[in-house]
Write a protein that holds these residues in place. Sequence first.
Motif: not given
Length: 553
Positions: A339-344, A354-357
């Motif tokens: 559950g931490y992935i999206n919130r981080l 940029d959350p992708e890089t």
Amino acid sequence: MTPTELSEALSAALAAAVADGTLALPADAVPASVHVERPRQREHGDWATNVALQLAKKAGTTPRALAEDLAARLGAAPGIKSVGVAGPGFLNITLDAAAAGELARTIVEAGSAYGRGEALTGQVINLEYISANPTGPLHIGHTRWAALGDSLARILRAAGAEVTAEYYINDAGAQMDRFGESVLARATDGEIPEGGYRGEYVKELAAKVLADHPELPGLPRDEAIAVARESGYAHQLAEIRDVLENFGVHFDVWFSERDLHSSGAVEKAVARLREQGHVFDQEGAVWLRTTDFTDDKDRVMIRANGEPTYFAADAAYYLSKKDRGFPGKIYLLGADHHGYINRLKAIAACAGDDPETNIEVLIGQLVNVGGAKLSKRAGNIIELRDLVEWIGSDAVRYSLARYPADTPLELQGEDMLKQTNDNPVFYVQYAHSRTVQIGTKAVERGVARADGFDPAQLSHASEAALIGRLTEFPRIVAQAAELREPHRVARYLEALAGDFHSWYNDDEKLRVTPYPDEEVTDAHRARLWLNDAVRTVLANGLDLLGVSAPERM
């Protein structure tokens, strides 16, 4: 000839075809390097490339016609024995023995630098892993991240990245108060609080706290809890550090969650994110609008009672990493943290990254070791230090590193202790020790690398296979770094060990050490170079996994 040199030769051939008008391709469309790879079938040659299929359409020709032109040009290049065209336009390249064998000299002379590269040069990365609460000993779940995290740090550095390994100490919040109460209860024969810590290790900590603070039983309760908490915390954190260092894991930074609160970093983080337009107030609480960035719900940062949440500390911690100059941030989290992935990632986006890089979150799955006894001192867990004492650091680290992090893992302790070829860590370490013993005996019989090296002597099929495997090591390291997958290095080492054993056992004539009545020849010296090249790569690879390379087994 190395893969890099072959790649450059292919680029030169393409550039020449453009220059003489054979290839109607803009000069800037010629790649600076051409990807080459080992063919699946050895009879297809040493290297293969599909560059003709990639460029033919742009050049207005057929892949096969382009491949045939490149084959003719490459065939005349030094070090290339033959070039064949297969299928619609694949190039299969075979090096002559001398060009291939020259790699042995390259490896030996490079030593510990062989395998290191520049694939990630310029990347500055903060790698956070383990980050266990300082309220108890490290257990088997932490052990997996300790092995993988440290190996990943080593591999990223080998690929050219600047890496800071960081441990986030979760030393704030109600858990620490319960910990203090638990230590105090053990020290004064009191009642352990509900939700407190009950392992025998708490009793051990209490004894240390009493030794440091004999006045503890006579202090007012609130003061006694604070003393027990701080002293117990210091002792427990010291144990965690010692256990990790004994496991070969070193952190550059130990970052305290408390510092975020005491320095005002949490409040400043809320203010900064508000300025970015992502903070709003509702029902007396302060929220971060993370749903704008794929999170499943908005997150409370400051409760209605004015207390910050753990999420607020997470945001402040992320901003701290950003402010400390880490464009790349890698989090290695346990199986219960999906559950931490999206919130981080939402925090990263709200912070203007940029959350992708700029952020990666890797989730490790559960691991179990069959045959291991639960810790008597820690309760219903298997401690890291008990595993190391039972199985050994090398076997534990290698066994955990050879599987992808997202694979649930069931290991058998007795299997990791076996001194047989069925045990991967023994198989690889034995290969290294065997190269050492072979080299020592050869030198004793008068074989010396300094007396010369004729790479053309390495012409046997098993030698070609072994050299081919050695050429792959830099690519494997770069790939493991880019994909964040240390297990690729372990599996490569096992394949290299297999090729080495096959080479040395393949033919009685392929001796490194001459018989007592036999003259030392160029072939013996060339094989010593090859033997020592294998030793170098095995040692380098084991070091990337934090595993020793023994000279004798």
